[in-house]
Design a protein around this motif. Sequence first.
Motif: not given
Length: 157
Positions: A140-144, A146-157
Amino acid sequence: MTPPPAAPAPDLPDADMLRLDHQVCFSLQAASRAFGGVYREALKELGLTYPQYLAMMVLWERGPLPVKAIGERLHLDSGTLSPLLKRLEAAGLVRRERSAEDERSVTVHLTDAGVLLRERALPVPRSILRATGLSVQEVLALQDTLGRLTASLGRAG
């Protein structure tokens, strides 16, 4: 909502930043490939590929959905999703119906066989969890993260 501040660059020389072992994207790719092998084995009995399994999970969770909504949930474009759904339909697990109101919209429904497959799929998540060697809390911590990572990368891309 203000994005969190960027993490400071690690105290590594530029040359070390190019080391493969320092690339988070490489670690994610390696983990993804390892997951693929574990899922391939776990899903063999169900006759599903991993992307097909994901589509079935969305339908088991949410019921009949337009193709567009499935694609949005899975982050897949229609060019990838349509052949996948055609294969699920050929296997007798889903039925696609064109909307009477909007001919461009197709809704995907589970067939009786698709509904029954859910029961056979119930052991898969625990099997995958065991294979990770992680606790539920760690996953669950890893999913959290990765979710934050995906959101950050989405904003950066």
